[in-house]
Design an enzyme around this catalytic site. Structure first.
Site, PDB file in Angstrom:
ATOM      1  N   HIS A 264     -17.191  -0.355  16.746  1.00 49.52           N
ATOM      2  CA  HIS A 264     -17.002  -1.842  16.787  1.00 49.52           C
ATOM      3  C   HIS A 264     -15.964  -2.197  18.082  1.00 49.52           C
ATOM      4  CE1 HIS A 264     -17.919  -2.198  12.728  1.00 49.52           C
ATOM      5  NE2 HIS A 264     -17.544  -0.997  12.320  1.00 49.52           N
TER       6      HIS A 264
ATOM      7  N   CYS B 196     -19.977  -4.965  19.352  1.00 46.65           N
ATOM      8  CA  CYS B 196     -19.876  -6.552  19.569  1.00 46.65           C
ATOM      9  C   CYS B 196     -19.023  -6.878  20.617  1.00 46.65           C
ATOM     10  CB  CYS B 196     -19.266  -7.099  18.256  1.00 46.65           C
ATOM     11  SG  CYS B 196     -20.202  -6.728  16.728  1.00 46.65           S
TER      12      CYS B 196
END
Length: 479
Positions: A176, A218
């Site tokens: 992440h 991301c």
């Protein structure tokens, strides 16, 4: 209000799932698996000048920056990468692996001791080095390994990249992330400016000939945007640009994966695209540029139905893209006769899920599959409710702080500002780190989901917000 609409949709969906136990409708679909989307032409012009005159050593750092079964895919990606490098001829002494190592033995794992990276896939966990696991997967050790600084390590195997001026380094990081940061399972974030400074220091030491960095997260483009010079002999590709999410794939209920086996996504779209490409081809002939183009098109196409996907980007010294993958990954002797491989076109469907929503999807499937009236059912229900509550808290607190700082009319405009291409997300990184830590002190962890709001915090710095103001507004919001 930033990102509020999507959270309401997922919140209502998940809450309704707690009342009526019905199958979660697939979010997105594709007509083909990612390994079946494109043709690969081994004789393309991009491979014509591929130089295989290799000197020096190959080094690799593989890092999964998450933990928990809901993040299964990150460790699966890293294990798969290890198998490619191992088959390619890299020695374990030159491969340094970071992974929390809690997935293979997790009670939810349908195949104990085994990790797979696609439905019905082979075990990719066997033989993976346990260099840095558990609490030793942290920013300090990551930077020390890059720099070859054994004295700065805290635990782990002690392996570092002890490279010389003729060596080639491959770094693959999957996790992440958010604007300007990569997440770790322990300790501090890896901030973009710090990581790029470490790379600059490695270059100044003349400790490599060239370096390739593949990054899955991301907003992964924000790690290099405006920060990675083109004169460091470093070539980087990212799963997404600086402003968008990346996607998980091989998720629950996907055709081809037995429904009862897994309640978590097995891979990430960008990652499995380069991994599966590397599995099949003779890497003495395939250039970094060719792989970039293949991965870019697969990842951008996404599911092939709603066309959800992300834009793979290149940064740094793009001239290095003409080099062979062989320089960094070696090549599997089983692929020596590969010249032109076409991917199959067997009909199938593929779900892609926003990385930040994959956790919610996992907890929902865990709840749905647990037997009624059992402790597991109640536990899964609580995990799902807690995830929803955390999301609502982060959404509310960031937006409320913004309103206190800038007023109801101007808050969204300030917080959602996107700087021009080529600029980093923030000018004052010390301010950025200070405001992030202040928020988390008074309002709690941003969480993997909440890292999307780091751009909002960066914009607070860019607008001149002080630590005192952040303390005051955070206290008013979260106390």
């Amino acid at each position: 209000m930033i990102c509020w609409g999507r959270v309401i949709v997922f919140t209502l969906l998940a809450l309704s799932c707690l009342i009526v136990d019905v199958s979660l409708r697939p979010v997105t679909y594709a007509t083909k698996l990612p390994s079946e989307v494109l043709d690969f032409n081994g004789d393309s012009g991009n491979n014509a000048s591929c130089n295989t005159n290799f000197r020096g050593k190959r080094w690799a750092i593989l890092i999964a920056g998450s933990n928990g079964y809901q993040n299964y895919r990150h460790q699966a990606d890293v294990c798969h990468a290890y198998q490619i490098l191992k088959k390619g001829g890299l020695k374990d002494e030159n491969i340094i692996a970071f992974m929390y190592d809690d997935i293979a033995s997790d009670e939810d794992n349908f195949r104990p001791g085994v990790i797979i990276n696609k439905p019905n896939g082979d075990d990719v966990y066997k033989g993976v080095p346990k260099d840095y696991t558990g609490q030793h997967v942290n920013v300090n050790n990551f930077y020390a390994v890059i720099l070859g600084n054994k004295s700065a390590l805290t635990g782990g195997s002690g392996k570092v990249v002890d490279s010389g001026p003729n060596d080639h380094i491959f770094i693959y990081y999957t996790d992440h992330g958010g604007p300007g940061v990569l997440v770790m399972p322990n300790g501090e974030y890896a901030y973009a400016n710090d990581l790029n400074n470490v790379l600059k220091k490695k270059h100044a030491a003349k400790a490599y000939k060239s370096m390739v960095f593949y990054l899955e997260s991301c907003e992964s483009g924000s790690i290099f945007e405006g920060l990675l010079p083109d004169n460091l002999d470093i070539y980087a590709t990212t799963a997404s640009n600086a402003t968008e999410d990346s996607f998980a794939t091989y998720c629950p209920d996907e055709p081809g994966a037995p429904e009862v086996e897994y309640n978590t996504c097995l891979g990430d779209l960008y990652s499995i695209s380069w991994l599966e490409d590397s599995d099949k081809h003779y890497l003495r002939k395939e250039t970094l540029q060719k792989q970039y183009e293949v991965v870019q098109r697969r990842t951008e196409k996404g599911d092939g139905f709603s066309h959800q996907g992300s834009h793979v980007k290149q940064y740094g010294d793009k001239k290095l893209s003409n080099e062979c993958l062989y320089f960094y990954m070696g090549t599997n002797p089983a692929n020596d006769n590969d010249t032109s491989v076409e991917y199959g076109s067997s009909p199938s469907t593929l779900r892609v899920v926003n990385q930040r929503d994959a956790t919610l999807l996992h907890f929902w499937h865990k709840y749905r599959k647990a037997p009624v009236g059992t402790h597991k059912k109640l536990e899964a229900q609580k995990q799902l409710q807690d995830e929803i509550s955390l999301r609502k808290h982060v959404d509310y607190s960031i937006n409320h702080i913004g309103e206190l700082l800038f007023g109801n009319g101007s808050s969204s405009k300030v917080l959602e500002t996107i700087r021009p291409s080529g600029q980093p997300i923030v000018d004052d990184w010390n301010c950025f780190k200070m405001l992030v830590s202040t928020y988390e002190k008074y309002c709690g962890s941003l969480s993997k989901y909440g890292t999307q709001y780091l751009r909002a915090i960066a914009n607070m710095c860019n607008a001149g917000v002080t630590m005192e103001q952040m303390v005051t507004t955070s206290t008013q919001t979260c106390s």
